[in-house]
Design an enzyme around this catalytic site. Structure first.
Site, PDB file in Angstrom:
ATOM      1  N   ASP A  55     102.028 -98.929 -69.985  1.00 18.82           N
ATOM      2  CA  ASP A  55     100.927 -97.991 -69.759  1.00 18.82           C
ATOM      3  C   ASP A  55     101.178 -96.668 -70.472  1.00 18.82           C
ATOM      4  O   ASP A  55     100.306 -95.796 -70.483  1.00 18.82           O
ATOM      5  CB  ASP A  55     100.706 -97.749 -68.258  1.00 18.82           C
ATOM      6  CG  ASP A  55     101.976 -97.307 -67.548  1.00 18.82           C
ATOM      7  OD1 ASP A  55     102.936 -98.088 -67.537  1.00 18.82           O
ATOM      8  OD2 ASP A  55     102.009 -96.179 -67.039  1.00 18.82           O
ATOM      9  N   ASN A  56     102.356 -96.501 -71.045  1.00 14.88           N
ATOM     10  CA  ASN A  56     102.642 -95.292 -71.815  1.00 14.88           C
ATOM     11  C   ASN A  56     102.816 -95.622 -73.293  1.00 14.88           C
ATOM     12  O   ASN A  56     103.467 -94.890 -74.035  1.00 14.88           O
ATOM     13  CB  ASN A  56     103.919 -94.625 -71.291  1.00 14.88           C
ATOM     14  CG  ASN A  56     103.714 -94.013 -69.912  1.00 14.88           C
ATOM     15  OD1 ASN A  56     102.585 -93.690 -69.530  1.00 14.88           O
ATOM     16  ND2 ASN A  56     104.782 -93.852 -69.167  1.00 14.88           N
ATOM     17  N   ASP A 105      98.656 -86.602 -55.961  1.00 14.61           N
ATOM     18  CA  ASP A 105      97.694 -85.508 -55.773  1.00 14.61           C
ATOM     19  C   ASP A 105      96.813 -85.191 -56.981  1.00 14.61           C
ATOM     20  O   ASP A 105      95.968 -84.306 -56.916  1.00 14.61           O
ATOM     21  CB  ASP A 105      98.441 -84.240 -55.351  1.00 14.61           C
ATOM     22  CG  ASP A 105      99.476 -83.812 -56.385  1.00 14.61           C
ATOM     23  OD1 ASP A 105      99.543 -84.431 -57.472  1.00 14.61           O
ATOM     24  OD2 ASP A 105     100.227 -82.856 -56.113  1.00 14.61           O
ATOM     25  N   GLY A 106      97.046 -85.869 -58.115  1.00 16.33           N
ATOM     26  CA  GLY A 106      96.202 -85.601 -59.278  1.00 16.33           C
ATOM     27  C   GLY A 106      96.556 -84.328 -60.030  1.00 16.33           C
ATOM     28  O   GLY A 106      95.860 -83.930 -60.959  1.00 16.33           O
ATOM     29  N   ASP A 124     102.106 -89.562 -73.575  1.00 18.18           N
ATOM     30  CA  ASP A 124     102.648 -89.319 -72.234  1.00 18.18           C
ATOM     31  C   ASP A 124     104.044 -88.717 -72.255  1.00 18.18           C
ATOM     32  O   ASP A 124     105.050 -89.424 -72.190  1.00 18.18           O
ATOM     33  CB  ASP A 124     102.643 -90.600 -71.384  1.00 18.18           C
ATOM     34  CG  ASP A 124     101.361 -90.683 -70.572  1.00 18.18           C
ATOM     35  OD1 ASP A 124     100.380 -90.008 -70.946  1.00 18.18           O
ATOM     36  OD2 ASP A 124     101.336 -91.407 -69.568  1.00 18.18           O
ATOM     37  N   ARG A 175      94.775 -82.290 -73.443  1.00 20.96           N
ATOM     38  CA  ARG A 175      95.311 -83.151 -74.493  1.00 20.96           C
ATOM     39  C   ARG A 175      94.174 -83.591 -75.410  1.00 20.96           C
ATOM     40  O   ARG A 175      93.036 -83.731 -74.963  1.00 20.96           O
ATOM     41  CB  ARG A 175      95.948 -84.407 -73.902  1.00 20.96           C
ATOM     42  CG  ARG A 175      96.904 -84.159 -72.788  1.00 20.96           C
ATOM     43  CD  ARG A 175      97.801 -85.354 -72.575  1.00 20.96           C
ATOM     44  NE  ARG A 175      97.178 -86.457 -71.878  1.00 20.96           N
ATOM     45  CZ  ARG A 175      97.883 -87.458 -71.341  1.00 20.96           C
ATOM     46  NH1 ARG A 175      99.204 -87.476 -71.480  1.00 20.96           N
ATOM     47  NH2 ARG A 175      97.290 -88.444 -70.708  1.00 20.96           N
ATOM     48  N   GLY A 210      95.486 -91.273 -63.131  1.00 19.61           N
ATOM     49  CA  GLY A 210      95.578 -90.734 -61.780  1.00 19.61           C
ATOM     50  C   GLY A 210      95.438 -89.228 -61.734  1.00 19.61           C
ATOM     51  O   GLY A 210      95.202 -88.639 -60.678  1.00 19.61           O
ATOM     52  N   ARG A 211      95.633 -88.602 -62.878  1.00 19.11           N
ATOM     53  CA  ARG A 211      95.485 -87.141 -62.905  1.00 19.11           C
ATOM     54  C   ARG A 211      94.942 -86.640 -64.240  1.00 19.11           C
ATOM     55  O   ARG A 211      94.965 -85.445 -64.519  1.00 19.11           O
ATOM     56  CB  ARG A 211      96.806 -86.469 -62.601  1.00 19.11           C
ATOM     57  CG  ARG A 211      97.940 -86.908 -63.507  1.00 19.11           C
ATOM     58  CD  ARG A 211      99.142 -86.074 -63.237  1.00 19.11           C
ATOM     59  NE  ARG A 211     100.336 -86.666 -63.805  1.00 19.11           N
ATOM     60  CZ  ARG A 211     101.515 -86.070 -63.791  1.00 19.11           C
ATOM     61  NH1 ARG A 211     101.639 -84.884 -63.264  1.00 19.11           N
ATOM     62  NH2 ARG A 211     102.562 -86.662 -64.315  1.00 19.11           N
ATOM     63  N   ARG A 220      95.858 -97.303 -74.075  1.00 19.39           N
ATOM     64  CA  ARG A 220      97.232 -97.816 -74.051  1.00 19.39           C
ATOM     65  C   ARG A 220      97.218 -99.339 -73.971  1.00 19.39           C
ATOM     66  O   ARG A 220      96.184 -99.937 -73.625  1.00 19.39           O
ATOM     67  CB  ARG A 220      97.944 -97.293 -72.786  1.00 19.39           C
ATOM     68  CG  ARG A 220      97.921 -95.807 -72.642  1.00 19.39           C
ATOM     69  CD  ARG A 220      97.329 -95.395 -71.294  1.00 19.39           C
ATOM     70  NE  ARG A 220      97.006 -93.962 -71.274  1.00 19.39           N
ATOM     71  CZ  ARG A 220      97.886 -93.029 -70.958  1.00 19.39           C
ATOM     72  NH1 ARG A 220      99.082 -93.364 -70.565  1.00 19.39           N
ATOM     73  NH2 ARG A 220      97.554 -91.752 -71.005  1.00 19.39           N
TER      74      ARG A 220
HETATM   75  P1  AMP Z   1     103.542 -91.774 -65.608  1.00 16.62           P
HETATM   76  O1  AMP Z   1     104.863 -92.257 -65.091  1.00 16.62           O
HETATM   77  O2  AMP Z   1     103.417 -90.292 -65.682  1.00 16.62           O
HETATM   78  O3  AMP Z   1     103.163 -92.419 -66.889  1.00 16.62           O
HETATM   79  O4  AMP Z   1     102.453 -92.201 -64.525  1.00 16.62           O
HETATM   80  C1  AMP Z   1     102.295 -93.491 -64.030  1.00 16.62           C
HETATM   81  C2  AMP Z   1     101.037 -93.573 -63.235  1.00 16.62           C
HETATM   82  O5  AMP Z   1     101.075 -92.655 -62.144  1.00 16.62           O
HETATM   83  C3  AMP Z   1      99.764 -93.247 -63.990  1.00 16.62           C
HETATM   84  O6  AMP Z   1      98.755 -94.056 -63.488  1.00 16.62           O
HETATM   85  C4  AMP Z   1      99.514 -91.809 -63.640  1.00 16.62           C
HETATM   86  O7  AMP Z   1      98.173 -91.433 -63.754  1.00 16.62           O
HETATM   87  C5  AMP Z   1      99.972 -91.771 -62.198  1.00 16.62           C
HETATM   88  N1  AMP Z   1     100.391 -90.431 -61.769  1.00 16.62           N
HETATM   89  C6  AMP Z   1     101.515 -89.771 -62.111  1.00 16.62           C
HETATM   90  N2  AMP Z   1     101.564 -88.575 -61.506  1.00 16.62           N
HETATM   91  C7  AMP Z   1     100.450 -88.466 -60.757  1.00 16.62           C
HETATM   92  C8  AMP Z   1      99.908 -87.465 -59.895  1.00 16.62           C
HETATM   93  N3  AMP Z   1     100.545 -86.329 -59.650  1.00 16.62           N
HETATM   94  N4  AMP Z   1      98.720 -87.722 -59.305  1.00 16.62           N
HETATM   95  C9  AMP Z   1      98.071 -88.874 -59.505  1.00 16.62           C
HETATM   96  N5  AMP Z   1      98.525 -89.849 -60.302  1.00 16.62           N
HETATM   97  C10 AMP Z   1      99.695 -89.662 -60.921  1.00 16.62           C
HETATM   98 MG    MG Z   2     101.645 -92.454 -68.040  1.00 16.49          MG
END
Ligand code: AMP
Ligand code: MG
Length: 546
Positions: free
Chosen positions: A288-289, A145-146, A298, A203, A112-113, A210
């Site tokens: 996913d992590n 917001d990415g 992550d 990174r 997502g980002r 994953r």
């Molecule tokens: P995470 O908990 O960081 O492993 O993220 C879980 C999911 O949310 C993944 O698909 C990330 O890419 C997405 N994600 C987390 N933060 C953001 C962000 N600020 N913008 C877009 N996607 C996000």
């Molecule tokens: Mg993640």
């Protein structure tokens, strides 16, 4: 013949794109949030940022990529590593994955980002993927917001590199760029959103695949997509398991999938033993992590265990269930691997063979943990050695005792007390060895003190029986029990300074983390968590908001 020392510049870094060649690419080129059925990669451009500034650089990762130890032009690096300037060699994409979050299937998640720029093959023939985290929205951004904030980016940048120097398998970080843009975040999801400085980490890893990458096509019945990814992962990352090339359009044989699963079960077990050794708590071990290469991946609301407490989790989102607390990590990794097992079952592996791999995970974990626990105390697998390991945990939990400082203190305890030229030390000598590990001096009194002294005496006696020279034992123990780790309060100080415009502490900490097992000249780089950090956000409490 010596290898030619060809150092590139970021502007002319050669890139290759094996993932784009091997995997189904989404035909949709417009960047909007969507479900990307049938694809694994979506081409997407980073969204430019206002005023990128390079504030963190790892010369070790630069060396892996054949980049210079010091960037010649900080501006050109800041432009490229923020996504503002793409070189002709780059072909950016975001990848599609799903996953179980906190034990529940979450469907499509995806990068997502994070935006991959490409892979570079270094002079040793190693392939490294470069990925910008925080480079703007992608088809997988869902409602977000990415972007990424400075505080979490400093944490990811420093911890990735600290893990490498600790000897713990991890994705790496080349650079940290301040974007010049502000990002809105509600840190504790309590309606107090604030604008924070944005940042982007570059990174670097052999790949960021994953468990969730395999889960999503399996869940959607996209057999071809799943097989393409299995072929890619095995060909690129597990070539030693293949006796013949995996041909496009063919299904991977179950024996090969099982060999891959077994290897991942083994490497994931070793990874968790490392985490338990250094006191790392991942904080969000969703599928996913969880890496398909056995890497730490992550860095979100991770934390470093200070007082030994198996129930401790740094993640406020997890405070209730404590699914991802320190003591649960071995179990949760097994659970995550079992989810991958389900995918492989659907790909033709039989259940008993998959179960045997999960048993291998448990066996490898138990064996390596037991060996590590003895070695970190300088003991051998004698009956008393094993009993000493087991008997220490209740002691460490009874009063707040810093795990790493406990082991560092024991390394300094002589097997034979020098002052008295006798075989037994005074209470005071025994106590002095470990007192730096206690959070309150008052804890060293009463019944706890009696139990502690009893354990220390047994430990000293066992050391005498083993007759290993003190110096050799100290050296070996200190190579397993780090002193300088990214404790949350330590990194928080660099974050506070950076948010006030002073970035020097980032490099200072990176320098300190290069030698985690040595005693640094500056005592402020290690030690117990200071009182001010006990209730401070970012030190004792973190959330997924990043
Ligand atoms: P995470 O908990 O960081 O492993 O993220 C879980 C999911 O949310 C993944 O698909 C990330 O890419 C997405 N994600 C987390 N933060 C953001 C962000 N600020 N913008 C877009 N996607 C996000
Ligand atoms: Mg993640």
């Amino acid at each position: 013949m010596p290898l030619a020392l060809q150092v590139h510049d970021i502007e002319n870094l050669p890139m290759d794109h094996s993932a784009l060649r091997d995997l189904p690419v989404d035909p949709e080129l417009r960047n909007f949030r969507r479900q990307a059925h049938g694809a694994l990669l979506s081409k997407v451009q980073p969204t430019p940022v206002a005023a990128p500034q390079l504030i963190g650089w790892s010369r070790e990762v630069a060396a892996l990529l054949d980049l210079p130890a010091v960037p010649q032009s900080a501006d050109s690096y800041a432009q490229c590593l923020s996504g503002n300037r793409l070189t002709p060699a780059m072909q950016p994409f975001a990848s599609r994955y799903g996953g179980h979050q906190f034990g529940h299937w979450a469907g499509q998640l995806g990068d997502g980002r994070a935006i991959t720029l490409g892979e570079t093959v270094n002079r040793l023939g190693q392939r490294w993927e470069l990925q910008l985290k925080g480079a703007g929205p992608t088809p997988y951004s869902r409602g977000a917001d990415g972007r990424a904030v400075l505080r979490s980016s400093i944490r990811e940048f420093l911890c990735s590199e600290a893990m490498f120097h600790l000897g713990v398998p991890s994705t790496r970080a080349l650079s940290l760029v301040l974007t010049g843009d502000r990002v809105l975040r509600d840190m504790f999801y309590d309606g107090r959103a604030e604008l924070e400085p944005g940042a982007i980490v570059c990174r670097v890893a052999p790949s960021f695949f994953r468990i969730g990458h395999l889960q999503l096509p399996a869940a959607h019945g996209e057999t071809e997509v799943l097989q393409a990814l299995l072929r890619h992962v095995l060909t690129r990352h597990y070539p030693h398991l293949l006796s013949a090339p995996l041909l496009p359009g063919t299904a991977v044989q179950p024996e090969v999938l099982l060999a891959f699963f077994e290897e991942l079960c083994r490497s994931s077990a070793s990874l968790v033993v490392h985490w338990q050794r250094v006191g790392f708590v991942h904080g969000v071990m969703n599928t996913d992590n969880t890496s398909l290469l056995g890497l730490t991946i992550d860095y979100g609301p991770y934390g470093w265990l200070e007082n030994y407490d198996p129930d401790w989790t740094p993640n406020t989102t997890d405070a209730h269930g404590r699914r991802y607390c320190f003591g649960q990590q071995p179990q949760v990794m097994l659970w995550n691997l079992a989810q991958l097992g389900q995918v492989l079952r659907g790909a033709g592996c039989d259940a008993p063979a998959l179960q045997a791999c999960l048993q291998t995970y448990a066996d490898v974990f138990e064996t390596e943990l037991a060996a590590m626990n003895l070695a970190r105390l300088g003991l051998q697998p004698t009956q008393e050695g094993l009993a000493l390991v087991d008997d220490q945990w209740p002691l460490l939990q009874a009063v707040e005792t810093d795990m790493l400082l406990w082991f560092r203190g024991l390394a300094d305890l002589p097997a034979v007390s020098e002052q008295r030229h006798g075989l037994t030390a005074s209470d005071r000598e025994l106590e002095a060895a470990v007192e730096q590990a206690f959070y309150s001096p008052a804890d060293l009194q009463g019944p706890h003190r009696v139990a502690l002294l009893d354990w220390l005496r047994r430990y000293q006696l066992e050391l005498q029986r083993l007759a290993v020279a003190d110096a050799a034992r100290r050296l070996a123990m200190n190579q397993l029990n780090p002193l300088v780790v990214p404790r949350n309060w330590l990194v928080q100080q660099a974050i506070d300074a950076a948010q006030a415009g002073d970035f020097a502490a980032i490099d200072r900490l990176l320098e300190a983390f290069r030698q985690p097992y040595a005693v640094p000249a500056d005592p402020s780089l290690y030690g117990r968590r200071p009182e001010w950090a006990r209730q401070r956000a970012g030190c004792s409490m973190l959330s997924c908001s990043s």
